[in-house]
Design an enzyme around this catalytic site. Structure first.
Site, PDB file in Angstrom:
ATOM      1  N   LEU A 199      13.897   8.034 -36.478  1.00 57.49           N
ATOM      2  CA  LEU A 199      14.829   8.955 -37.129  1.00 57.49           C
ATOM      3  C   LEU A 199      15.484   9.842 -36.084  1.00 57.49           C
ATOM      4  CD1 LEU A 199      13.075  10.425 -40.296  1.00 57.49           C
ATOM      5  CD2 LEU A 199      14.125   8.196 -39.974  1.00 57.49           C
ATOM      6  N   GLY A 211      10.487   5.293 -37.000  1.00 58.05           N
ATOM      7  CA  GLY A 211      11.582   4.606 -37.683  1.00 58.05           C
ATOM      8  C   GLY A 211      12.027   3.354 -36.927  1.00 58.05           C
ATOM      9  N   ASN A 213       4.003   6.696 -35.518  1.00 57.86           N
ATOM     10  CA  ASN A 213       3.323   7.856 -34.941  1.00 57.86           C
ATOM     11  C   ASN A 213       3.604   9.143 -35.710  1.00 57.86           C
ATOM     12  OD1 ASN A 213       6.027   7.765 -34.140  1.00 57.86           O
ATOM     13  ND2 ASN A 213       5.666   8.964 -32.304  1.00 57.86           N
ATOM     14  N   GLU A 214       4.052   9.012 -36.966  1.00 59.45           N
ATOM     15  CA  GLU A 214       4.489  10.186 -37.740  1.00 59.45           C
ATOM     16  C   GLU A 214       3.446  11.300 -37.763  1.00 59.45           C
ATOM     17  OE1 GLU A 214       5.288   7.176 -38.468  1.00 59.45           O
ATOM     18  OE2 GLU A 214       7.341   7.121 -39.185  1.00 59.45           O
TER      19      GLU A 214
HETATM   20  C1  LIG Z   1       7.822  12.913 -46.540  1.00 59.93           C
HETATM   21  C2  LIG Z   1       8.245  12.924 -45.084  1.00 59.93           C
HETATM   22  C3  LIG Z   1       8.619  11.587 -44.630  1.00 59.93           C
HETATM   23  C4  LIG Z   1       9.035  11.524 -43.203  1.00 59.93           C
HETATM   24  C5  LIG Z   1       9.087  10.101 -42.811  1.00 59.93           C
HETATM   25  C6  LIG Z   1       9.692   9.875 -41.533  1.00 59.93           C
HETATM   26  C7  LIG Z   1       9.560   8.479 -41.052  1.00 59.93           C
HETATM   27  C8  LIG Z   1      10.092   8.280 -39.711  1.00 59.93           C
HETATM   28  C9  LIG Z   1       9.950   9.216 -38.772  1.00 59.93           C
HETATM   29  C10 LIG Z   1      10.564   9.138 -37.422  1.00 59.93           C
HETATM   30  O1  LIG Z   1      11.151   8.172 -37.007  1.00 59.93           O
HETATM   31  S1  LIG Z   1      10.443  10.580 -36.526  1.00 59.93           S
HETATM   32  C11 LIG Z   1      11.059  10.203 -34.917  1.00 59.93           C
HETATM   33  C12 LIG Z   1       9.955   9.644 -34.137  1.00 59.93           C
HETATM   34  N1  LIG Z   1      10.416   9.310 -32.822  1.00 59.93           N
HETATM   35  C13 LIG Z   1       9.765   9.667 -31.738  1.00 59.93           C
HETATM   36  O2  LIG Z   1       8.730  10.313 -31.781  1.00 59.93           O
HETATM   37  C14 LIG Z   1      10.402   9.259 -30.442  1.00 59.93           C
HETATM   38  C15 LIG Z   1      10.803  10.423 -29.658  1.00 59.93           C
HETATM   39  N2  LIG Z   1      11.446  10.011 -28.435  1.00 59.93           N
HETATM   40  C16 LIG Z   1      10.766   9.534 -27.381  1.00 59.93           C
HETATM   41  O3  LIG Z   1       9.561   9.404 -27.361  1.00 59.93           O
HETATM   42  C17 LIG Z   1      11.596   9.168 -26.179  1.00 59.93           C
HETATM   43  O4  LIG Z   1      12.831   9.804 -26.275  1.00 59.93           O
HETATM   44  C18 LIG Z   1      11.824   7.639 -26.041  1.00 59.93           C
HETATM   45  C19 LIG Z   1      12.358   7.031 -27.331  1.00 59.93           C
HETATM   46  C20 LIG Z   1      10.498   6.961 -25.658  1.00 59.93           C
HETATM   47  C21 LIG Z   1      12.862   7.422 -24.912  1.00 59.93           C
HETATM   48  O5  LIG Z   1      12.418   7.992 -23.749  1.00 59.93           O
HETATM   49  P1  LIG Z   1      13.459   8.234 -22.548  1.00 59.93           P
HETATM   50  O6  LIG Z   1      12.689   8.860 -21.451  1.00 59.93           O
HETATM   51  O7  LIG Z   1      14.236   7.009 -22.267  1.00 59.93           O
HETATM   52  O8  LIG Z   1      14.529   9.241 -23.173  1.00 59.93           O
HETATM   53  P2  LIG Z   1      14.376  10.793 -23.366  1.00 59.93           P
HETATM   54  O9  LIG Z   1      14.803  11.457 -22.106  1.00 59.93           O
HETATM   55  O10 LIG Z   1      13.028  11.146 -23.877  1.00 59.93           O
HETATM   56  O11 LIG Z   1      15.408  11.091 -24.530  1.00 59.93           O
HETATM   57  C22 LIG Z   1      16.791  11.002 -24.299  1.00 59.93           C
HETATM   58  C23 LIG Z   1      17.540  11.900 -25.284  1.00 59.93           C
HETATM   59  O12 LIG Z   1      17.302  11.425 -26.610  1.00 59.93           O
HETATM   60  C24 LIG Z   1      16.779  12.479 -27.417  1.00 59.93           C
HETATM   61  N3  LIG Z   1      15.918  11.881 -28.425  1.00 59.93           N
HETATM   62  C25 LIG Z   1      14.932  11.017 -28.220  1.00 59.93           C
HETATM   63  N4  LIG Z   1      14.372  10.659 -29.389  1.00 59.93           N
HETATM   64  C26 LIG Z   1      15.049  11.320 -30.348  1.00 59.93           C
HETATM   65  C27 LIG Z   1      14.950  11.351 -31.767  1.00 59.93           C
HETATM   66  N5  LIG Z   1      14.046  10.617 -32.446  1.00 59.93           N
HETATM   67  N6  LIG Z   1      15.806  12.118 -32.432  1.00 59.93           N
HETATM   68  C28 LIG Z   1      16.743  12.864 -31.785  1.00 59.93           C
HETATM   69  N7  LIG Z   1      16.893  12.860 -30.438  1.00 59.93           N
HETATM   70  C29 LIG Z   1      16.038  12.102 -29.737  1.00 59.93           C
HETATM   71  C30 LIG Z   1      16.064  13.348 -26.420  1.00 59.93           C
HETATM   72  O13 LIG Z   1      15.882  14.598 -26.964  1.00 59.93           O
HETATM   73  C31 LIG Z   1      17.062  13.318 -25.266  1.00 59.93           C
HETATM   74  O14 LIG Z   1      18.178  14.115 -25.657  1.00 59.93           O
HETATM   75  P3  LIG Z   1      19.112  14.872 -24.616  1.00 59.93           P
HETATM   76  O15 LIG Z   1      18.212  15.734 -23.783  1.00 59.93           O
HETATM   77  O16 LIG Z   1      19.787  13.773 -23.827  1.00 59.93           O
HETATM   78  O17 LIG Z   1      20.054  15.651 -25.462  1.00 59.93           O
END
Ligand SMILES: CCCCCCC/C=C/C(=O)SCCNC(=O)CCNC(=O)[C@H](O)C(C)(C)COP(=O)(O)OP(=O)(O)OC[C@H]1O[C@@H](n2cnc3c(N)ncnc32)[C@H](O)[C@@H]1OP(=O)(O)O
Length: 302
Positions: free
Chosen positions: A108, A153, A177-178
């Protein structure tokens, strides 16, 4: 919902994806490198590039958003690209992969649910449900060529495909990993997990918020193959050939038989699921923890 050789059982009119399209560039068609006829024409949008090969009936769909976080625009463009291929009888399969280095899909887009109003969160969650329903019930063969990290997601997108090939890189972890973010996977994510790796493994992995490195992902059954990174695409193509060797109608009806009950469960409770999501993520405590998590991600960079 017609059933025939080009069986189409995906509920097409679940939602009107065009209505969600706000200022996207979807619909552009450009010649693929090297030119060629219609079969070589790419189409897509800012965030989804589709490289169709009419001769094989297979299209490669590449995600190209920052970190491939599932923004509302990306969700919408994915649904539209999928629908376009579903409606074109030339195509029987899609390989879904990432154009973004090291990340298949970051899950997400947390900026879509942090500091947003309930109406926006609801619109966003409906788009997430829509993509999952369309992918999970797609009449096409979907193969995920996972060439990067695949959390939460992102994992659900991969699990909605029929088959998963993961690059053998210890940084490319996959899983739901939620719980580690203080949020709870909704029932349809849980159901998709259970359908893939079984109840006990899901019970453990969901509570612990496990992100599996490739060898463990293979062992638990989250992915079907782990191969060196430079062989992900070719292996995905070989897998695709194996699935396409089966007559469409038999494979499609079998897929429907295996998946329909899970999808119907969400269809029956879609509004309640949306309300539940919105009231949960809009809580002050959840907003604070999501904000802190986003901040940590931003600081980790560089
Ligand atoms: C009743 C409630 C129900 C809820 C259900 C919800 C079900 C689903 C939930 C989800 O999907 S929650 C999101 C979970 N995702 C994560 O935990 C991943 C987080 N991100 C990372 O671990 C890393 O970014 C990566 C994907 C492994 C990539 O690593 P890398 O070193 O290549 O990049 P970064 O420097 O970390 O990130 C770059 C840039 O992107 C932004 N970002 C990363 N992930 C997200 C995200 N999920 N949403 C928004 N933005 C994200 C990060 O902040 C960096 O931003 P900037 O600094 O460039 O602005």
């Amino acid at each position: 919902m017609a059933l025939a050789s080009g069986v189409r059982f995906a509920p097409r009119a679940l939602l009107r994806p065009w209505a969600l399209l706000r200022g996207t560039t979807l619909g552009r068609t450009e010649p693929a490198a090297g030119g060629g006829g219609d079969g070589a024409r790419r189409f897509g949008s800012q965030r989804v590039l589709v490289e169709p090969d009419a001769a094989s009936g297979v299209a490669v769909m590449k995600l190209r958003n920052p970190s491939n976080a599932l923004s509302l625009e990306l969700l919408t463009e994915l649904v539209i690209s999928l629908e376009k291929l579903e409606n074109d009888k030339t195509f029987r399969g899609i390989i879904l992969t990432s154009d973004c280095p090291r990340v298949f899909c970051a899950g997400l887009d947390l900026t879509e649910i942090c500091g947003r109003n309930p109406a926006h969160c609801a619109e966003y969650w409906k788009a997430m449900q829509e993509l999952w329903l369309r992918m999970y019930l797609s009449s096409l063969v979907l193969v995920a060529a996972i060439n990067g990290a695949c959390p939460a997601g992102g994992c659900i997108i991969a699990l909605s495909c029929d088959c998963r090939v993961l690059a053998d890189n210890p940084k490319y972890r996959i899983g739901l990993n939620e719980t580690l973010l203080g949020i709870i996977a909704p029932f349809w994510l849980k159901d998709t997990y259970v359908n893939t790796i079984g109840h006990r493994a899901s019970e453990q992995a969901l509570q612990l918020g496990s992100l599996f490195p490739p060898a463990e992902a293979l062992q638990v059954g989250l992915v079907d193959q782990v191969v060196p990174e430079d062989q992900v695409q070719s292996t995905a193509l070989s897998e695709m050939a194996r699935w396409l060797a089966v007559p469409d109608h038999a494979r499609q009806l079998t897929k429907n038989m295996m998946r329909k009950a899970t999808a119907d469960r969400l269809l029956r409770q879609r509004d309640a699921d949306t309300q539940n999501f919105v009231s949960f993520v809009c809580r002050d405590s959840i907003q604070k923890s999501l904000q802190a998590y986003l901040e940590k991600l931003r600081q980790r960079k560089g």
